[in-house]
Design a protein around this motif. Structure first.
Motif, PDB file in Angstrom:
ATOM      1  N   HIS A 165     -13.164  45.707 -69.028  1.00 16.64           N
ATOM      2  CA  HIS A 165     -12.196  45.924 -70.100  1.00 16.64           C
ATOM      3  C   HIS A 165     -12.163  44.707 -70.999  1.00 16.64           C
ATOM      4  O   HIS A 165     -12.240  43.569 -70.521  1.00 16.64           O
ATOM      5  CB  HIS A 165     -10.789  46.162 -69.521  1.00 16.64           C
ATOM      6  CG  HIS A 165     -10.674  47.434 -68.753  1.00 16.64           C
ATOM      7  ND1 HIS A 165     -10.472  48.644 -69.356  1.00 16.64           N
ATOM      8  CD2 HIS A 165     -10.745  47.692 -67.419  1.00 16.64           C
ATOM      9  CE1 HIS A 165     -10.420  49.594 -68.445  1.00 16.64           C
ATOM     10  NE2 HIS A 165     -10.585  49.039 -67.247  1.00 16.64           N
ATOM     11  N   ALA A 196     -10.554  41.850 -73.081  1.00 14.53           N
ATOM     12  CA  ALA A 196      -9.334  41.079 -72.843  1.00 14.53           C
ATOM     13  C   ALA A 196      -8.277  41.388 -73.893  1.00 14.53           C
ATOM     14  O   ALA A 196      -7.087  41.482 -73.579  1.00 14.53           O
ATOM     15  CB  ALA A 196      -9.648  39.587 -72.838  1.00 14.53           C
ATOM     16  N   GLU A 197      -8.709  41.583 -75.150  1.00 13.95           N
ATOM     17  CA  GLU A 197      -7.753  41.788 -76.239  1.00 13.95           C
ATOM     18  C   GLU A 197      -7.242  43.225 -76.324  1.00 13.95           C
ATOM     19  O   GLU A 197      -6.205  43.471 -76.921  1.00 13.95           O
ATOM     20  CB  GLU A 197      -8.371  41.371 -77.589  1.00 13.95           C
ATOM     21  CG  GLU A 197      -9.458  42.288 -78.135  1.00 13.95           C
ATOM     22  CD  GLU A 197     -10.838  42.067 -77.535  1.00 13.95           C
ATOM     23  OE1 GLU A 197     -11.736  42.838 -77.887  1.00 13.95           O
ATOM     24  OE2 GLU A 197     -11.021  41.154 -76.715  1.00 13.95           O
ATOM     25  N   ASP A 198      -7.965  44.168 -75.736  1.00 11.78           N
ATOM     26  CA  ASP A 198      -7.571  45.572 -75.778  1.00 11.78           C
ATOM     27  C   ASP A 198      -8.136  46.264 -74.540  1.00 11.78           C
ATOM     28  O   ASP A 198      -9.302  46.628 -74.498  1.00 11.78           O
ATOM     29  CB  ASP A 198      -8.100  46.236 -77.055  1.00 11.78           C
ATOM     30  CG  ASP A 198      -7.678  47.706 -77.182  1.00 11.78           C
ATOM     31  OD1 ASP A 198      -7.052  48.245 -76.233  1.00 11.78           O
ATOM     32  OD2 ASP A 198      -7.984  48.306 -78.224  1.00 11.78           O
ATOM     33  N   ARG A 199      -7.306  46.464 -73.534  1.00 14.55           N
ATOM     34  CA  ARG A 199      -7.765  47.008 -72.256  1.00 14.55           C
ATOM     35  C   ARG A 199      -8.303  48.438 -72.370  1.00 14.55           C
ATOM     36  O   ARG A 199      -8.982  48.906 -71.483  1.00 14.55           O
ATOM     37  CB  ARG A 199      -6.647  46.955 -71.215  1.00 14.55           C
ATOM     38  CG  ARG A 199      -6.212  45.527 -70.967  1.00 14.55           C
ATOM     39  CD  ARG A 199      -5.974  45.093 -69.569  1.00 14.55           C
ATOM     40  NE  ARG A 199      -6.280  45.932 -68.464  1.00 14.55           N
ATOM     41  CZ  ARG A 199      -7.337  45.751 -67.650  1.00 14.55           C
ATOM     42  NH1 ARG A 199      -8.186  44.789 -67.888  1.00 14.55           N
ATOM     43  NH2 ARG A 199      -7.513  46.527 -66.615  1.00 14.55           N
ATOM     44  N   ARG A 200      -7.996  49.104 -73.493  1.00 13.13           N
ATOM     45  CA  ARG A 200      -8.537  50.456 -73.685  1.00 13.13           C
ATOM     46  C   ARG A 200     -10.026  50.414 -74.046  1.00 13.13           C
ATOM     47  O   ARG A 200     -10.736  51.386 -73.864  1.00 13.13           O
ATOM     48  CB  ARG A 200      -7.778  51.189 -74.786  1.00 13.13           C
ATOM     49  CG  ARG A 200      -6.317  51.459 -74.434  1.00 13.13           C
ATOM     50  CD  ARG A 200      -5.590  51.981 -75.635  1.00 13.13           C
ATOM     51  NE  ARG A 200      -5.586  50.920 -76.658  1.00 13.13           N
ATOM     52  CZ  ARG A 200      -5.121  51.036 -77.877  1.00 13.13           C
ATOM     53  NH1 ARG A 200      -4.616  52.177 -78.276  1.00 13.13           N
ATOM     54  NH2 ARG A 200      -5.148  50.040 -78.734  1.00 13.13           N
TER      55      ARG A 200
END
Length: 150
Positions: free
Chosen positions: A93, A95-99
């Motif tokens: 994932h 780090a800045e956006d787990r999506r």
């Protein structure tokens, strides 16, 4: 002046035709060996090509993979699923956006690509060593052209 340009274009086309013949010949030789090696690792050609892309990048997103492979995102997901099950890639994932899912090659995948590259280079070296004068000139032409593009 026009005759020189036309003559040069014809010469380049002739060299390109000879190079295409050489590529087709070497491709047949290399593909057979590559196919046998990939079958041992239960890897398809598209999966191997994806691994080669990943080996030169830190990671690729699913949409990056779909674009590079000329597939839909769903098809790219299928390729990644299989490679992940075999241990050649992993999903992480962002780090800045787990999506956001990023795919990166594992050590096992890197080793497979390095091994296959070595096999291909060995095959090509053998073919090049047996090249006749015309084939050697074609290879020199290709090397010169690649050097100009670099």
């Amino acid at each position: 002046m026009k005759t020189t340009a036309t003559s040069r274009k014809a010469s380049v086309q002739a060299e390109a035709d000879r190079l295409a013949d050489f590529v087709l010949f070497t491709q047949r030789s290399c593909i057979l060996n590559l196919s046998n090696e990939l079958n041992r690792g239960h890897i398809s050609f598209p999966q191997f090509f994806l691994l080669t892309y990943l080996s030169s990048e830190e990671y690729l997103t699913m949409s990056d993979i779909a674009k590079k492979m000329g597939h839909s995102t769903a098809a790219a997901t299928g390729l990644v699923d299989r490679l992940e099950k075999l241990g050649y890639v992993e999903r992480v994932h962002a780090a800045e956006d787990r999506r956001k899912i990023m795919v990166r090659i594992t050590q096992k995948g890197t080793e497979l690509v390095a091994h296959m590259r070595k096999e291909i280079a060995t095959d090509l070296a053998s073919i090049m060593a047996e090249a006749d004068q015309d084939e050697s000139e074609t290879l020199d032409f290709a090397r010169d052209a690649m050097g100009r593009q670099a």
